[in-house]
Design a protein around this motif. Structure first.
Motif, mmCIF file in Angstrom:
data_model
loop_
_atom_site.group_PDB
_atom_site.id
_atom_site.type_symbol
_atom_site.label_atom_id
_atom_site.label_comp_id
_atom_site.label_asym_id
_atom_site.label_seq_id
_atom_site.Cartn_x
_atom_site.Cartn_y
_atom_site.Cartn_z
ATOM 1 N N VAL A 267 0.834 -1.197 0.000
ATOM 2 C CA VAL A 267 0.000 0.000 0.000
ATOM 3 C C VAL A 267 0.871 1.249 0.000
ATOM 4 N N ILE A 268 1.888 1.258 0.853
ATOM 5 C CA ILE A 268 2.792 2.408 0.917
ATOM 6 C C ILE A 268 3.478 2.619 -0.432
ATOM 7 N N HIS B 180 3.881 6.150 -5.230
ATOM 8 C CA HIS B 180 3.952 6.336 -6.685
ATOM 9 C C HIS B 180 2.660 6.924 -7.257
ATOM 10 N N GLY B 181 1.756 7.316 -6.380
ATOM 11 C CA GLY B 181 0.532 7.966 -6.834
ATOM 12 C C GLY B 181 -0.460 7.053 -7.522
ATOM 13 N N ASN B 182 -0.324 5.749 -7.343
ATOM 14 C CA ASN B 182 -1.225 4.794 -8.001
ATOM 15 C C ASN B 182 -2.403 4.469 -7.080
#
Length: 380
Positions: free
Chosen positions: A219-220, A225-227
């Motif tokens: 998750v981090i 990466h903005g996904n």
């Protein structure tokens, strides 16, 4: 005292909830409750009754907090050894207090109090000093163990931030007063004890701690990466997705919100949230976002004003010599801790958070009212 800002803020909280409910009644009557449910915010002002009842007394405040601590520890011990044994075996436990997060939060507050009031609890000489030290060590051991086996990362983060912040404040104040050397020694002793407790915790629960900390690494990575679309529906992922949904609802009614049921509306009526989330969750795991969804910027403004007023009241009472240093320091540490934990669980929306909030804030405000309204001879 009837003209105190706290009571005006209580009135504002009631008015804001009525306004939000009224606008909701005409905009989305099918989703609105049959009454404004003004207790949602009003219950956060029970501290006014607590502060009045304590009568401005430091002794009464400390007794109330100590009895609350002892009652809490007794309650979790009476939960039975099974809870503790399961926790020591690696299972996440909550000691029968709503869920695991709420139990951990309460132990975090207890731990903060035991650390900051340690000098007051164990330093006075006397026939009972050995017993006080032993009880303090036992209470600290219970709190450290419970915080570890509760496996609530937000509580770990809040303590890691709040305790060093309190230490920095204490040292900075001592240096400004020219008493740095006198304060540095207990700080170093506290740091040594804290490091020892941390090492013991890592030794006993290292596997659980590492597993819990690294469980959300994917998750981090996606967040970094903005996904956002690729964020999985894990513990943190569910929070992220529900917050995104909440801000979509906030954008539609940013000023007055969706009334008291706003947090449930986000979960139940956001079409792209999966059915698993709708069935298992009814709130947003963030108190401040929940206030914004429910009552808009009007509600957020009331909570922000209350926060500012309590902070200013604490500062004035301490600067005026009415509030002892350790109570003021506990107030600061609790504020940092409370802001952080409420970002990941809406404690102030449940009885556990309301209980802690009103006990702590009531103890702080009673000193302010003593400074503000008592006669000069009564402040000494």
């Amino acid at each position: 005292m009837r003209r105190s800002a706290a009571l005006w803020l209580l009135l504002a909280a009631i008015v804001v909830q009525v306004i939000s409910w009224t606008f909701g009644y005409y905009h989305h009557p099918q989703w609105i409750a049959d009454n404004p449910q003004v207790d949602r915010l009003a219950k956060l002002f029970i501290f006014t009754a607590v502060a009045w009842w304590l009568g401005g007394s430091t002794r009464n405040t400390l007794w109330l907090w100590m009895l609350a601590l002892l009652g809490f520890l007794l309650a979790v011990l009476l939960a039975g050894p099974g809870e503790w044994l399961r926790g020591l075996e690696g299972e996440r436990v909550g000691f029968g207090i709503r869920n695991q997060q709420h139990g951990s939060m309460l132990f975090g507050v207890a731990f903060l109090g035991l650390v900051i009031f340690a000098r007051r609890l164990i330093m006075p000489a006397g026939i009972w000093v050995l017993w006080r030290i032993m009880i303090w060590i036992l209470a600290m051991a219970l709190c450290v163990t419970a915080i570890a086996i509760g496996q609530t990362r937000a509580v770990w983060l809040a303590l890691v931030v709040a305790l060093p912040f309190a230490g920095i404040i204490m040292l900075a104040w001592a240096r400004w007063r020219g008493t740095g050397q006198r304060v540095l020694r207990p700080l170093l002793v506290g740091l040594a004890l804290g490091s020892l407790l941390a090492l013991v915790a890592v030794w006993l629960f290292g596997g659980v701690l590492i597993e819990r900390i690294t469980a959300e690494s994917s998750v981090i990575y996606q967040l970094a990466h903005g996904n956002l679309d690729a964020v999985p529906y894990s513990s943190i992922g569910i929070r992220i997705h529900s917050w995104i949904a909440a801000f979509q609802w906030i954008a539609e009614r940013p000023l007055v919100g969706w009334a008291g049921e706003g947090r449930s509306l986000v979960i139940d009526h956001t079409p792209w949230l999966p059915e698993m989330v709708k069935q298992n969750f009814g709130h947003l795991h963030n108190f401040f976002i929940e206030i914004w969804v429910a009552y808009g910027l009007l509600g957020v403004s009331v909570i922000a004003a209350l926060t500012f007023w309590v902070g200013r009241a604490t500062w004035l009472a301490w600067r005026g010599g009415v509030m002892p240093n350790d109570i003021a320091l506990f107030g600061v540490a609790f504020f940092v801790y409370w802001i952080i934990v409420n970002q990941f669980e809406s404690y102030d929306s449940f009885w556990t958070g309301v209980y802690v909030h009103n006990l702590v804030v009531g103890g702080l405000v009673t000193h302010y009212w003593r400074w503000r309204y008592a006669k000069p001879e009564e402040k000494a």
